[in-house]
Write an enzyme that holds these catalytic residues in place. Structure first.
Site, PDB file in Angstrom:
ATOM      1  N   GLY A  17     -21.964 -12.973  19.610  1.00 55.87           N
ATOM      2  CA  GLY A  17     -21.039 -12.754  19.004  1.00 55.87           C
ATOM      3  C   GLY A  17     -20.639 -13.726  17.680  1.00 55.87           C
ATOM      4  CG  ASP A  38     -23.228 -10.077  23.742  1.00 55.33           C
ATOM      5  OD1 ASP A  38     -22.322  -9.142  23.726  1.00 55.33           O
ATOM      6  OD2 ASP A  38     -22.989 -11.168  23.519  1.00 55.33           O
ATOM      7  CG  PHE A  87     -19.902 -18.268  23.634  1.00 56.71           C
ATOM      8  CD1 PHE A  87     -18.945 -18.978  22.938  1.00 56.71           C
ATOM      9  CD2 PHE A  87     -21.192 -18.662  23.321  1.00 56.71           C
ATOM     10  CE1 PHE A  87     -18.743 -20.043  22.551  1.00 56.71           C
ATOM     11  CE2 PHE A  87     -21.443 -19.669  23.324  1.00 56.71           C
ATOM     12  CZ  PHE A  87     -20.283 -20.831  22.650  1.00 56.71           C
ATOM     13  CB  SER A 131      -7.769 -19.509  23.663  1.00 60.09           C
ATOM     14  OG  SER A 131      -7.011 -18.792  22.550  1.00 60.09           O
ATOM     15  CE1 TYR A 155      -8.596 -13.596  24.198  1.00 60.41           C
ATOM     16  CE2 TYR A 155      -6.419 -14.697  23.549  1.00 60.41           C
ATOM     17  CZ  TYR A 155      -8.259 -14.815  23.243  1.00 60.41           C
ATOM     18  OH  TYR A 155      -9.407 -15.064  23.269  1.00 60.41           O
ATOM     19  CE  LYS A 159     -11.020 -16.025  26.687  1.00 59.94           C
ATOM     20  NZ  LYS A 159     -12.151 -15.964  26.754  1.00 59.94           N
ATOM     21  CG  PHE A 184      -6.026 -25.694  18.161  1.00 63.47           C
ATOM     22  CD1 PHE A 184      -6.982 -26.079  19.881  1.00 63.47           C
ATOM     23  CD2 PHE A 184      -4.942 -25.329  18.361  1.00 63.47           C
ATOM     24  CE1 PHE A 184      -6.572 -26.622  20.571  1.00 63.47           C
ATOM     25  CE2 PHE A 184      -4.490 -26.085  19.384  1.00 63.47           C
ATOM     26  CZ  PHE A 184      -4.483 -26.859  19.976  1.00 63.47           C
ATOM     27  NE  ARG A 237      -1.009 -19.528  14.825  1.00 66.18           N
ATOM     28  CZ  ARG A 237       0.413 -19.451  14.712  1.00 66.18           C
ATOM     29  NH1 ARG A 237       0.966 -20.348  14.120  1.00 66.18           N
ATOM     30  NH2 ARG A 237       0.741 -18.428  14.821  1.00 66.18           N
ATOM     31  NE  ARG A 311       0.194 -11.642  14.666  1.00 66.76           N
ATOM     32  CZ  ARG A 311      -0.913 -11.953  14.403  1.00 66.76           C
ATOM     33  NH1 ARG A 311      -1.732 -11.206  13.460  1.00 66.76           N
ATOM     34  NH2 ARG A 311      -1.515 -13.194  14.027  1.00 66.76           N
TER      35      ARG A 311
HETATM   36  P1  NAD Z   1     -16.977 -11.868  20.038  1.00 61.61           P
HETATM   37  O1  NAD Z   1     -16.351 -10.372  20.209  1.00 61.61           O
HETATM   38  O2  NAD Z   1     -17.741 -12.170  18.431  1.00 61.61           O
HETATM   39  O3  NAD Z   1     -17.749 -12.286  20.765  1.00 61.61           O
HETATM   40  C1  NAD Z   1     -18.149 -12.544  21.753  1.00 61.61           C
HETATM   41  C2  NAD Z   1     -18.989 -11.383  22.771  1.00 61.61           C
HETATM   42  O4  NAD Z   1     -19.366 -10.783  24.201  1.00 61.61           O
HETATM   43  C3  NAD Z   1     -19.579  -9.975  22.302  1.00 61.61           C
HETATM   44  O5  NAD Z   1     -21.017 -10.278  20.586  1.00 61.61           O
HETATM   45  C4  NAD Z   1     -19.319  -9.249  22.975  1.00 61.61           C
HETATM   46  O6  NAD Z   1     -20.139  -8.414  22.422  1.00 61.61           O
HETATM   47  C5  NAD Z   1     -19.963  -9.785  23.853  1.00 61.61           C
HETATM   48  N1  NAD Z   1     -18.739  -9.405  25.290  1.00 61.61           N
HETATM   49  C6  NAD Z   1     -17.759  -9.065  25.783  1.00 61.61           C
HETATM   50  N2  NAD Z   1     -17.581  -8.309  27.296  1.00 61.61           N
HETATM   51  C7  NAD Z   1     -18.676  -8.561  27.827  1.00 61.61           C
HETATM   52  C8  NAD Z   1     -19.609  -8.377  28.988  1.00 61.61           C
HETATM   53  N3  NAD Z   1     -18.713  -8.231  29.832  1.00 61.61           N
HETATM   54  N4  NAD Z   1     -20.532  -8.356  28.856  1.00 61.61           N
HETATM   55  C9  NAD Z   1     -21.260  -9.281  28.394  1.00 61.61           C
HETATM   56  N5  NAD Z   1     -21.145  -9.576  26.897  1.00 61.61           N
HETATM   57  C10 NAD Z   1     -19.984  -9.101  26.764  1.00 61.61           C
HETATM   58  O7  NAD Z   1     -15.583 -13.682  20.050  1.00 61.61           O
HETATM   59  P2  NAD Z   1     -16.108 -14.791  19.469  1.00 61.61           P
HETATM   60  O8  NAD Z   1     -14.997 -15.133  18.402  1.00 61.61           O
HETATM   61  O9  NAD Z   1     -16.856 -14.810  19.708  1.00 61.61           O
HETATM   62  O10 NAD Z   1     -15.407 -15.186  20.999  1.00 61.61           O
HETATM   63  C11 NAD Z   1     -15.765 -16.264  21.789  1.00 61.61           C
HETATM   64  C12 NAD Z   1     -15.310 -16.844  22.928  1.00 61.61           C
HETATM   65  O11 NAD Z   1     -14.141 -17.493  22.496  1.00 61.61           O
HETATM   66  C13 NAD Z   1     -14.171 -15.492  23.521  1.00 61.61           C
HETATM   67  O12 NAD Z   1     -14.091 -15.552  25.122  1.00 61.61           O
HETATM   68  C14 NAD Z   1     -12.632 -15.520  22.378  1.00 61.61           C
HETATM   69  O13 NAD Z   1     -11.968 -14.948  24.087  1.00 61.61           O
HETATM   70  C15 NAD Z   1     -13.113 -16.728  22.844  1.00 61.61           C
HETATM   71  N6  NAD Z   1     -11.996 -17.445  21.679  1.00 61.61           N
HETATM   72  C16 NAD Z   1     -11.698 -16.767  20.470  1.00 61.61           C
HETATM   73  C17 NAD Z   1     -11.202 -17.257  19.632  1.00 61.61           C
HETATM   74  C18 NAD Z   1     -11.003 -16.936  18.495  1.00 61.61           C
HETATM   75  O14 NAD Z   1     -10.594 -16.893  17.441  1.00 61.61           O
HETATM   76  N7  NAD Z   1     -12.351 -15.970  17.784  1.00 61.61           N
HETATM   77  C19 NAD Z   1     -10.233 -18.343  19.984  1.00 61.61           C
HETATM   78  C20 NAD Z   1      -9.985 -18.857  21.607  1.00 61.61           C
HETATM   79  C21 NAD Z   1     -10.985 -18.254  21.827  1.00 61.61           C
HETATM   80  N1  UFG Z   2      -0.988 -13.724   9.236  1.00 59.81           N
HETATM   81  C1  UFG Z   2      -0.388 -13.201   8.402  1.00 59.81           C
HETATM   82  N2  UFG Z   2      -1.625 -12.076   8.358  1.00 59.81           N
HETATM   83  C2  UFG Z   2      -2.353 -11.560   8.058  1.00 59.81           C
HETATM   84  C3  UFG Z   2      -2.712 -12.264   9.515  1.00 59.81           C
HETATM   85  C4  UFG Z   2      -2.272 -13.689   9.988  1.00 59.81           C
HETATM   86  O1  UFG Z   2       0.113 -13.835   8.166  1.00 59.81           O
HETATM   87  O2  UFG Z   2      -2.643 -10.304   8.261  1.00 59.81           O
HETATM   88  C5  UFG Z   2      -0.839 -14.861  10.443  1.00 59.81           C
HETATM   89  C6  UFG Z   2      -0.209 -14.945  11.293  1.00 59.81           C
HETATM   90  O3  UFG Z   2       1.304 -14.711  11.416  1.00 59.81           O
HETATM   91  C7  UFG Z   2      -0.509 -16.628  12.011  1.00 59.81           C
HETATM   92  C8  UFG Z   2      -1.464 -17.212  11.003  1.00 59.81           C
HETATM   93  O4  UFG Z   2      -1.755 -16.011  10.384  1.00 59.81           O
HETATM   94  O5  UFG Z   2       0.779 -17.715  10.797  1.00 59.81           O
HETATM   95  C9  UFG Z   2      -2.944 -17.355  12.188  1.00 59.81           C
HETATM   96  O6  UFG Z   2      -2.830 -15.517  12.667  1.00 59.81           O
HETATM   97  P1  UFG Z   2      -3.894 -15.032  13.200  1.00 59.81           P
HETATM   98  O7  UFG Z   2      -4.291 -13.671  13.547  1.00 59.81           O
HETATM   99  O8  UFG Z   2      -5.477 -15.522  12.260  1.00 59.81           O
HETATM  100  O9  UFG Z   2      -4.830 -16.368  14.209  1.00 59.81           O
HETATM  101  P2  UFG Z   2      -3.536 -16.678  15.614  1.00 59.81           P
HETATM  102  O10 UFG Z   2      -3.361 -17.867  15.121  1.00 59.81           O
HETATM  103  O11 UFG Z   2      -2.270 -15.844  15.790  1.00 59.81           O
HETATM  104  O12 UFG Z   2      -4.112 -16.010  16.782  1.00 59.81           O
HETATM  105  C10 UFG Z   2      -5.316 -17.197  16.872  1.00 59.81           C
HETATM  106  C11 UFG Z   2      -6.500 -15.440  17.842  1.00 59.81           C
HETATM  107  C12 UFG Z   2      -6.177 -16.175  19.506  1.00 59.81           C
HETATM  108  C13 UFG Z   2      -6.314 -17.319  20.160  1.00 59.81           C
HETATM  109  C14 UFG Z   2      -4.875 -17.987  19.155  1.00 59.81           C
HETATM  110  C15 UFG Z   2      -5.656 -19.415  19.664  1.00 59.81           C
HETATM  111  O13 UFG Z   2      -6.393 -14.973  17.359  1.00 59.81           O
HETATM  112  O14 UFG Z   2      -6.661 -15.209  19.877  1.00 59.81           O
HETATM  113  O15 UFG Z   2      -5.664 -18.020  17.474  1.00 59.81           O
HETATM  114  O16 UFG Z   2      -4.625 -20.323  18.387  1.00 59.81           O
HETATM  115  F1  UFG Z   2      -5.292 -16.981  21.199  1.00 59.81           F
END
Ligand code: NAD
Ligand code: UFG
Length: 359
Positions: A17, A38, A87, A131, A155, A159, A184, A237, A311
């Site tokens: 991912g 994965d 992850f 997260s 979600y 976590k 973050f 953010r 939102r």
């Molecule tokens: P991503 O979706 O790109 O990566 C997650 C990977 O996990 C994917 O490749 C998916 O195929 C794999 N996966 C999902 N379910 C699975 C399962 N049951 N078995 C095996 N593989 C599985 O997401 P990411 O952005 O790389 O996020 C990684 C982790 O970080 C996640 O747990 C997510 O919740 C957490 N996280 C992400 C963000 C963000 O904004 N990207 C913020 C906070 C926390």
């Molecule tokens: N936003 C817009 N337009 C868009 C998308 C987002 O204005 O099309 C704004 C949102 O209202 C917010 C900011 O941009 O004010 C950031 O939004 P994101 O959706 O990029 O991120 P969030 O902070 O809402 O959430 C992200 C991840 C969550 C995680 C969180 C942790 O999506 O999974 O950060 O801080 F839990």
């Protein structure tokens, strides 16, 4: 490079991912061996191929699901892992509201199955993708690790539930070493432009939305609310470059190594880490409008936008206290908002359709 005694093999679940691929590169650069596990639910083999090319080495990749105990058993039986970076999980807040069982099943049940297998094979070092969402609407800023936790969507609950499970596990047996990294807002891409975030459909998150507007795939950005009590009325953010985030995982493993291993002479005392939550953020808040403006400047592209209603579920401001990571792990973010925008644009313009089509 790590000293020899610190060279270890790591299981990386979800390693195909967005954050996982960048972390694989950081692990390789730091001298760790790793195996990626994965189910490709939200990723592709092409991502793995590109990481292989970037590191100049074939990656050991197993297509499997963390809920599949038999498949995991084979992996643990075949390798001697020092630890697991976990992850694998589903991450779309809106989808989790519509499909809570799917989220709890994948993120909570899947993690329990993984932890059970770790226990069976006596692998006790764990780095979990948590997260900032576990802080809900923060009472004060910057948010430190002692801040109260609460979540309003499945979600976030998934976590938080895993964090509670890890806390209970640490109490039950002091051989567990469990780090929860609370990310973050991860953004950006590898500086090569070869790997980056590849959302399915229309992005939910701000940075991929902006970059798809910049590349002409989407017409205009909707900014959700301009009446927040922030610098310019838009949400604030703590955006963090995914490369910095990836390095944070390496420093967490290094910390586990130092705490839990003897020094080679067999005399050093081992310390139990227990449950250790650590924020990974920059400590700086950036507003939506500030990010739009920075992206436009770096890319040279206009980013048309309109203001719409807030939102549901969004908070005004969220940024980290990054002190604990610096103190314990010696880690701090190095890359700027301009770096995040430049690398996102590089990835997006080289791969306008993500991993599926290459120009
Ligand atoms: P991503 O979706 O790109 O990566 C997650 C990977 O996990 C994917 O490749 C998916 O195929 C794999 N996966 C999902 N379910 C699975 C399962 N049951 N078995 C095996 N593989 C599985 O997401 P990411 O952005 O790389 O996020 C990684 C982790 O970080 C996640 O747990 C997510 O919740 C957490 N996280 C992400 C963000 C963000 O904004 N990207 C913020 C906070 C926390
Ligand atoms: N936003 C817009 N337009 C868009 C998308 C987002 O204005 O099309 C704004 C949102 O209202 C917010 C900011 O941009 O004010 C950031 O939004 P994101 O959706 O990029 O991120 P969030 O902070 O809402 O959430 C992200 C991840 C969550 C995680 C969180 C942790 O999506 O999974 O950060 O801080 F839990």
């Amino acid at each position: 490079m790590l000293e020899n005694f610190m060279k270890n093999k790591i299981l990386v679940t979800g390693g195909a991912g967005y954050i996982g691929t960048h972390t694989c590169i950081a692990l390789h650069e730091a001298g760790y061996d790793f195996v990626v596990y994965d189910n490709l639910f939200n990723s592709s083999r092409e991502a793995i191929n590109r990481v292989s090319t970037l590191i100049g080495q074939t990656i050991e990749f197993i297509e499997g699901d963390i809920r599949d105990a038999e498949s995991l058993k084979q992996v643990f039986a075949a390798h001697h892992f020092f630890g697991v970076i976990h992850f694998a999980g589903l991450k779309a807040v809106g989808e989790s509201v519509a499909k809570p069982l799917m989220y709890y099943n994948n993120n909570v049940s899947g993690t329990i199955t993984l932890l059970e297998m770790m226990s069976e094979y006596d692998v006790k070092n764990f780095v979990f993708s948590s997260s900032a969402t576990v802080y809900g609407d923060p009472e004060s800023l910057p948010i430190n690790e002692e801040s109260p936790r609460s979540c309003t969507n499945p979600y976030g609950q998934s976590k938080l539930t895993v964090e509670h499970i890890l806390e209970d596990l640490a109490v039950s047996d002091d051989r567990w070493n469990l780090i929860a990294l609370r990310y973050f807002n991860p953004v950006g891409a590898h500086s090569s432009g070869q790997i980056g975030e590849d959302p399915n459909d229309i992005p939910n998150n701000l940075m991929p939305y902006i970059s798809q507007v910049a590349v002409g795939k989407l017409d205009k950005l909707s900014i959700f609310g301009n009446d927040y009590p922030t610098v310019d009325g838009t949400g604030v953010r703590d955006f963090i470059h995914v490369t910095d985030l990836a390095k944070g995982h390496v420093t967490a493993l290094n910390y586990l190594n130092k705490q839990t291993r003897s020094n080679g002479s067999g005399t050093a005392k081992k310390n139990s880490v227990g449950f250790l939550p650590i924020n990974l953020g920059t400590g700086k808040g950036t507003s939506v409008l500030e990010l739009v403006s920075a992206f436009s400047e770096v890319s040279g592209q206009a980013i048309p936008y309109q203001f719409t209603d807030r939102r549901a579920g969004d908070i005004a401001s969220c940024y980290a206290s990054a002190d604990k990571a610096k103190m314990l792990l010696g880690w701090q973010a190095e890359l700027s908002i301009a770096d995040m925008c430049r690398d996102t644009w590089h990835w997006q313009s080289m791969n306008p359709n993500g991993y599926t089509k290459v120009i």
